[in-house]
Design a protein around this motif. Structure first.
Motif, PDB file in Angstrom:
ATOM      1  N   CYS A   1       0.870  -1.181   0.000  1.00 23.59           N
ATOM      2  CA  CYS A   1       0.000   0.000   0.000  1.00 23.59           C
ATOM      3  C   CYS A   1       0.908   1.233   0.000  1.00 23.59           C
ATOM      4  N   LEU A   2       0.993   1.895  -1.134  1.00 25.26           N
ATOM      5  CA  LEU A   2       1.961   2.973  -1.291  1.00 25.26           C
ATOM      6  C   LEU A   2       1.659   4.128  -0.350  1.00 25.26           C
ATOM      7  N   ALA A   3       2.712   4.686   0.217  1.00 18.92           N
ATOM      8  CA  ALA A   3       2.579   5.791   1.159  1.00 18.92           C
ATOM      9  C   ALA A   3       2.099   7.053   0.455  1.00 18.92           C
ATOM     10  N   GLY A   4       1.537   7.973   1.241  1.00 22.67           N
ATOM     11  CA  GLY A   4       1.006   9.208   0.684  1.00 22.67           C
ATOM     12  C   GLY A   4       2.053  10.015  -0.059  1.00 22.67           C
ATOM     13  N   GLN A   5       3.268  10.094   0.505  1.00 19.27           N
ATOM     14  CA  GLN A   5       4.306  10.887  -0.162  1.00 19.27           C
ATOM     15  C   GLN A   5       4.730  10.255  -1.482  1.00 19.27           C
ATOM     16  N   THR A   6       4.635   8.921  -1.575  1.00 18.50           N
ATOM     17  CA  THR A   6       4.943   8.258  -2.839  1.00 18.50           C
ATOM     18  C   THR A   6       3.906   8.625  -3.892  1.00 18.50           C
ATOM     19  N   MET A   7       2.636   8.582  -3.511  1.00 16.53           N
ATOM     20  CA  MET A   7       1.568   8.917  -4.443  1.00 16.53           C
ATOM     21  C   MET A   7       1.695  10.362  -4.925  1.00 16.53           C
ATOM     22  N   GLU A   8       2.006  11.283  -4.006  1.00 21.28           N
ATOM     23  CA  GLU A   8       2.159  12.685  -4.384  1.00 21.28           C
ATOM     24  C   GLU A   8       3.307  12.868  -5.366  1.00 21.28           C
ATOM     25  N   ALA A   9       4.430  12.186  -5.106  1.00 22.30           N
ATOM     26  CA  ALA A   9       5.589  12.305  -5.990  1.00 22.30           C
ATOM     27  C   ALA A   9       5.284  11.753  -7.378  1.00 22.30           C
ATOM     28  N   LEU A  10       4.555  10.651  -7.462  1.00 17.19           N
ATOM     29  CA  LEU A  10       4.199  10.081  -8.755  1.00 17.19           C
ATOM     30  C   LEU A  10       3.236  10.980  -9.514  1.00 17.19           C
ATOM     31  N   ASN A  11       2.334  11.611  -8.798  1.00 20.50           N
ATOM     32  CA  ASN A  11       1.377  12.514  -9.444  1.00 20.50           C
ATOM     33  C   ASN A  11       2.054  13.717 -10.090  1.00 20.50           C
ATOM     34  N   GLN A  12       3.217  14.060  -9.619  1.00 18.78           N
ATOM     35  CA  GLN A  12       3.910  15.246 -10.113  1.00 18.78           C
ATOM     36  C   GLN A  12       4.363  15.095 -11.563  1.00 18.78           C
ATOM     37  N   PHE A  13       4.606  13.856 -12.023  1.00 17.61           N
ATOM     38  CA  PHE A  13       5.163  13.730 -13.381  1.00 17.61           C
ATOM     39  C   PHE A  13       4.464  12.689 -14.255  1.00 17.61           C
ATOM     40  N   LEU A  14       3.649  11.796 -13.657  1.00 16.55           N
ATOM     41  CA  LEU A  14       2.961  10.801 -14.473  1.00 16.55           C
ATOM     42  C   LEU A  14       1.736  11.416 -15.141  1.00 16.55           C
ATOM     43  N   PRO A  15       1.309  10.856 -16.282  1.00  9.87           N
ATOM     44  CA  PRO A  15       0.096  11.358 -16.938  1.00  9.87           C
ATOM     45  C   PRO A  15      -1.111  11.257 -16.007  1.00  9.87           C
ATOM     46  N   PRO A  16      -2.094  12.116 -16.171  1.00  9.32           N
ATOM     47  CA  PRO A  16      -3.253  12.101 -15.255  1.00  9.32           C
ATOM     48  C   PRO A  16      -3.971  10.763 -15.200  1.00  9.32           C
ATOM     49  N   HIS A  17      -3.889   9.975 -16.267  1.00  5.84           N
ATOM     50  CA  HIS A  17      -4.635   8.716 -16.300  1.00  5.84           C
ATOM     51  C   HIS A  17      -3.777   7.514 -15.908  1.00  5.84           C
ATOM     52  N   TRP A  18      -2.695   7.747 -15.136  1.00 10.26           N
ATOM     53  CA  TRP A  18      -1.943   6.602 -14.603  1.00 10.26           C
ATOM     54  C   TRP A  18      -2.810   5.858 -13.590  1.00 10.26           C
ATOM     55  N   SER A  19      -2.377   4.709 -13.119  1.00  8.13           N
ATOM     56  CA  SER A  19      -3.247   3.826 -12.326  1.00  8.13           C
ATOM     57  C   SER A  19      -3.594   4.368 -10.951  1.00  8.13           C
ATOM     58  N   HIS A  20      -2.838   5.322 -10.428  1.00  4.00           N
ATOM     59  CA  HIS A  20      -3.077   5.904  -9.098  1.00  4.00           C
ATOM     60  C   HIS A  20      -3.141   4.830  -8.005  1.00  4.00           C
ATOM     61  N   GLY A  21      -2.271   3.880  -8.106  1.00  2.00           N
ATOM     62  CA  GLY A  21      -2.188   2.829  -7.097  1.00  2.00           C
ATOM     63  C   GLY A  21      -1.118   1.832  -7.486  1.00  2.00           C
ATOM     64  N   ASN A  22      -1.039   0.780  -6.722  1.00  2.00           N
ATOM     65  CA  ASN A  22      -0.099  -0.310  -6.958  1.00  2.00           C
ATOM     66  C   ASN A  22      -0.873  -1.493  -7.529  1.00  2.00           C
ATOM     67  N   PRO A  23      -0.530  -2.023  -8.711  1.00  2.00           N
ATOM     68  CA  PRO A  23       0.614  -1.725  -9.560  1.00  2.00           C
ATOM     69  C   PRO A  23       0.619  -0.301 -10.114  1.00  2.00           C
ATOM     70  N   VAL A  24       1.809   0.256 -10.248  1.00  2.00           N
ATOM     71  CA  VAL A  24       1.978   1.598 -10.783  1.00  2.00           C
ATOM     72  C   VAL A  24       2.095   1.474 -12.298  1.00  2.00           C
ATOM     73  N   ASP A  25       0.971   1.710 -12.991  1.00  2.00           N
ATOM     74  CA  ASP A  25       0.948   1.633 -14.452  1.00  2.00           C
ATOM     75  C   ASP A  25       1.295   3.010 -14.994  1.00  2.00           C
ATOM     76  N   ILE A  26       2.493   3.128 -15.565  1.00  2.00           N
ATOM     77  CA  ILE A  26       2.971   4.435 -16.029  1.00  2.00           C
ATOM     78  C   ILE A  26       2.584   4.696 -17.483  1.00  2.00           C
ATOM     79  N   ILE A  27       1.743   3.848 -18.062  1.00  2.00           N
ATOM     80  CA  ILE A  27       1.140   3.995 -19.383  1.00  2.00           C
ATOM     81  C   ILE A  27       2.129   3.572 -20.476  1.00  2.00           C
ATOM     82  N   GLY A  28       1.590   3.062 -21.548  1.00  2.00           N
ATOM     83  CA  GLY A  28       2.382   2.438 -22.594  1.00  2.00           C
ATOM     84  C   GLY A  28       3.308   3.360 -23.362  1.00  2.00           C
ATOM     85  N   ASP A  29       3.078   4.687 -23.296  1.00  2.00           N
ATOM     86  CA  ASP A  29       3.961   5.591 -24.038  1.00  2.00           C
ATOM     87  C   ASP A  29       5.160   6.052 -23.212  1.00  2.00           C
TER      88      ASP A  29
END
Length: 915
Positions: free
Chosen positions: A346-374
């Motif tokens: 269960c990813l920590a809050g600071q991890t989720m915030e850091a991922l939101n900073q650079f991943l596309p808006p439609h990433w999985s927002h959870g674990n597994p972290v799907d960073i999208i096919g492109d």
């Protein structure tokens, strides 16, 4: 006295580095005789001789064949006795009937080891077994060790020795491979050449008439060329030897086992719930857990895990984080993870915030972290960097599928920098064919294990966690077992109850007797009395207070099924009399009963907690086995249980409980208060002591054991004895040697202070810390032959290994005294006696706290260790002493040691022969 070299462990192991191991003769012989050498094409004798001479190992080969003057151009001899040189190793490829005589000749020639390739022994039944016993007797008489019979032989790729009749040769590497199946050896050999897997040793062990798993694990554990040990096992053989060696080696080198034969068809019929629940394969799993061995399901996993555990750190927990550039593979990995008992981190809050900073808006927002096919390599590595630092993740799986924007090679190149995370393994699944091959090669070169499919990677992570958890449980400091002197005295009373029943020819104890035995060990039981008439039952019911429960006396039962239990609210005398009469009438109609002896009366207990089962049964390989789980009437339906080998301490007891589903409810479920876990740990540890102390017992059921926040009570108990016709000395010993209480002694120092000398226990770690705090620099120097800081000497990793020892291999004695300043025990001195692998020798070491030196405590401690050595069958005791340590030299001289000064080593070597 007796220093530690190249290690911070307080042990004398490894001092005598120059001493050869007894099994060196198999792996590094200087002369080899091939008995049965032949020129016949396709024969075993020809294949072995050809392999030995075509793969130079630096030694000399002597063919033995009474019908030929030479074989393959090499002079042959009629008998091994005719060979003009001393022979280290004999490889025997002759008919089984000739082998006893050949072994006799080898003994007369002082041959040190023999590999018997010949078949025709125990696999053929009783005649073959008798022939094998004859071979073993000749080997013991001649003082040589045997591998086999019925084996392929062995290879030592590091030394170049090839003493098998296989058609191919293993390449050098770091894996020690041991197998009972010669046919599997050849298959694995072919596979290893294709996969470029190298071996430090490749051994077909055959039927293990002499050299067994324990011997070879010990040898490979000391071998600097071996980084991991993999085993194909068909039978355990000497269970205690295997577990002892595995436990000693597993913490430093992974031991991975593929054990075939999971069928429960061979499980014997049992007289108790416990026996019915404890299948033989489940017992084997419990044994592997206890010694830190990892069990896998297939040959490929066997070698995969050897490689992975050598490359990556062990996880601290079962929580896996997944980074992927495609949703489907992430789901595939998740399904495999959860199905096999793992957890998604269960990813920590600071991890989720850091991922939101650079991943596309439609990433999985959870674990597994799907960073999208492109995702390009930069996005991929940035996500891995953030997720790898998450405090809730115990491991990381990186999944890549080759999509339009993907660069598998560049991503792998960037991923190399994460190859060694602190306490977190990194696994990768580069999915695809040629397009990901370069990336896979880069990852493999960086020691990042790669898998073609993510579900395989998830299962590998869980194997890693299982292995790590097994080892962690071995070396956690337990709480002391609260066993009073009074309860120790009652153990003899328990034995008397069992002996009385056995003398009467009974195998099943009455419920009252069973509960009396439990009570002798301080295990709480509901009061139970026996009644032989309705009037007596009614009187007891009045005495106990209504309501009560009546049950048939268990000794009348010869059938497996329990009968006669009456769980009614017997609230008056008339109800008790009627219930008693109903039980008696039931007995007269029930088949499988001998006669009616009466009934037991006990108070009706409100069942406001959890009903558990605690029991023991007997396994023909491992001896006594413990069971814990959810109990009650549906115990065999739900089968929520865990097995363990005794003895248990409180830590091992908790680990056993944690394997069950019901344990999760003990923290409090559906509004119930939490269970007293500490009391339950103590109960299981005491129960295991009962099982160890009383070898007459074959099976025990405590079902139900009622537990709640403030109550722990055995409501029912049933004990079954071994058949009186079976001699106890014929039964297998407990697979793990219990605490040697017989070595406890009492003594007084010259100043009158009374000390107790006792074997060390796992819970002595805090006392050892205090002891080391009281040592002077000189005492440390005399013991370790150098400086060793307090922080080095008192790390948990070091001390728990010194306290949690295998009493079959090592006896450590503590001299303890009542410390008025602390109000508890303190240590005045420590002595150790450690067996030398493969010999009848042992090494000895003693250190006495400065405040107790000069009071003859060291002399007493050494004398006790010498006495123990005699009882343990040691033939020679060795020690090393600094020349400046005059006091220890005088102690050794006083006790009969022979001292020898070795100026070149700046040592005094002490030796005491006990032959």
């Amino acid at each position: 006295m007796s220093p530690v070299k190249k290690t911070a462990a307080e042990t004398v192991r490894g001092i005598f580095h120059e001493r050869s191991h007894a099994l060196d003769v198999f792996f590094r012989p200087e002369t080899v005789a091939v008995i049965g050498a032949s020129e016949t094409p396709g024969s075993v004798g020809r294949a072995v001789l050809s392999n030995l001479i075509s793969h130079p190992f630096g030694g000399i080969v002597f063919p033995v064949n009474p019908k030929r003057r030479s074989v393959l151009g090499i002079r042959a001899y009629a008998s091994v006795r005719d060979v003009p040189e001393e022979i280290d190793l004999a490889v025997i490829a002759t008919p089984a009937a000739t082998v006893p005589g050949i072994i006799r000749e080898c003994g007369e020639k002082s041959v040190r080891g023999a590999i018997i390739l010949s078949a025709g022994f125990r696999e053929l039944g009783a005649p073959g077994r008798a022939l094998e016993e004859e071979v073993l007797a000749e080997a013991r008489r001649g003082g040589l060790r045997i591998i086999g019979p019925n084996c392929l032989g062995l290879m030592s790729p590091v030394s170049g020795l090839h003493a098998t009749f296989a058609s191919t040769t293993a390449i050098p590497g770091s894996v020690g491979f041991l197998s009972q199946s010669g046919a599997l050896c050849t298959a694995v050999l072919d596979w290893s050449l294709r996969e470029r897997v190298g071996f430090s040793a490749f051994v077909s062990i055959g039927s293990m008439a002499d050299v067994g798993w324990g011997d070879l694990i010990d040898y490979l554990g000391d071998d600097p060329h071996t980084r991991s040990i993999v085993i194909y096992m068909e039978s355990v053989g000497d269970a205690r030897s295997f577990l002892s060696a595995a436990r000693a080696v597993a913490l430093t080198k992974p031991i991975i086992v593929l054990k075939v034969g999971r069928s429960e068809a061979a499980a014997r019929a049992a007289a108790s719930h416990t026996g019915a629940l404890a299948g033989s394969d489940s017992v084997l799993d419990a044994a592997f857990r206890r010694c830190g061995v990892l069990r896998v399901e297939g040959v490929e996993e066997l070698f995969d895990m050897a490689e992975i555990l050598a490359k990556q750190p062990r996880p601290r927990g079962p929580r896996l984080a997944i980074v992927t550039n495609a949703g489907g593979p992430g789901v595939l990995a998740t399904d495999a993870l959860i199905r096999e008992g793992g957890e998604l981190a269960c990813l920590a809050g600071q991890t989720m915030e850091a991922l939101n900073q650079f991943l596309p808006p439609h990433w999985s927002h959870g674990n597994p972290v799907d960073i999208i096919g492109d995702a390009d390599a930069e996005r991929y590595i940035q996500a891995v960097d953030i997720v790898s630092k998450d405090p809730n993740a115990d491991g990381l799986l990186a999944i890549l599928t080759p999509q339009a924007m993907t660069d598998p090679t560049q991503t792998a190149e960037r991923l190399k920098s994460f190859a060694r995370l602190d306490g977190k393994p990194l696994l990768a699944s580069w999915m695809g064919g040629p397009s990901v091959a370069a990336g896979e090669s880069i990852l493999a070169g960086a020691n990042i294990p790669t898998f073609p499919y993510p579900d395989s990677a998830a299962r590998a992570f869980l194997y890693m966690w299982k292995y790590s958890d097994n080892l962690r449980a071995l070396y956690e400091t337990p709480q002391p077992l609260a066993l009073s002197e009074e309860s120790r005295k009652e153990q003899a009373a328990a034995a008397a109850i069992l002996e009385k029943a056995r003398a009467a020819g009974r195998t099943i104890l009455t419920e009252s007797e069973s509960k009396a035995v439990l009570g002798c060990y301080g295990l709480p039981v509901v009061p139970t009395r026996e009644a032989s008439s309705p009037e007596e039952a009614a009187a007891l019911a009045r005495e106990m207070g209504y309501p009560v429960v009546l049950k048939l006396l268990s000794e009348t039962i010869t059938h497996k099924s329990d009968v006669g239990g009456v769980r009614l609210n017997l609230a008056d005398e008339r109800a008790v009399r009627e219930a008693y009469q109903a039980i008696r009438e039931s007995v007269s109609r029930k088949a499988g009963l001998q006669h009616f002896q009466g009934a037991t009366v006990q108070p009706m207990i409100a069942r406001d907690g959890y009903e558990l089962i605690v029991g023991s049964t007997f396994d023909e390989q491992f001896g006594p086995v413990l069971l814990f789980g959810a109990g009650g009437e549906m115990v065999e339906i739900f089968q929520d249980r865990a097995l363990a080998l005794p003895p248990l301490n409180t830590t091992l007891a908790r680990r056993m409980m944690e394997q069950t589903r019901i344990f999760t409810a003990f923290a409090g479920a559906r509004g119930r208060p939490p269970v007293d876990i500490a009391a339950l740990e103590q109960f299981l540890a005491r129960f295991s002591q009962l099982v160890i102390d009383q070898p007459l017992l074959r099976e025990i059921d405590i079902n139900p054991l009622l537990v709640s926040q403030d109550r722990l009570l055995a409501l029912d108990a049933r004990m079954v004895l071994h058949d009186p016709a079976r001699r106890l000395e014929e039964l297998p010993k407990p697979a793990i040697r219990p605490y040697p209480a017989g070595y406890i002694s009492h003594w007084k120092l010259t100043d009158g202070l009374a000390v107790t000398v006792r074997p060390i226990r796992p819970d002595d770690e805090p006392l050892m810390v205090e002891f080391h705090q009281a040592l002077s620099e000189q005492s440390i120097y005399f013991r370790y032959f150098g400086s060793l800081s307090l922080s080095q000497r008192t790390t948990h990793e070091r001390l728990i290994r010194m306290c949690c020892i295998d009493y079959d291999r090592e006896i450590a004695l503590l001299a303890v005294y009542p410390n008025a300043a602390t109000g508890r025990e303190s240590i005045a001195a420590v002595g150790r006696l450690i067996r030398v692998h493969g010999t009848a020798d042992a090494e000895i070491a003693v250190i006495v706290a400065d405040a107790f030196q000069g009071k003859r405590l060291g002399t007493y401690l050494v004398s006790q260790l010498v006495s123990i050595a005699r009882q343990e069958g040691v033939q020679r005791i060795l020690a090393e002493i600094l020349p400046e340590n005059q006091l220890m030299q005088r102690i050794c001289q006083r006790l009969g040691f022979r001292l020898r000064h070795v100026p070149e080593d700046q040592l005094v070597k002490a030796e005491l022969s006990l032959r």
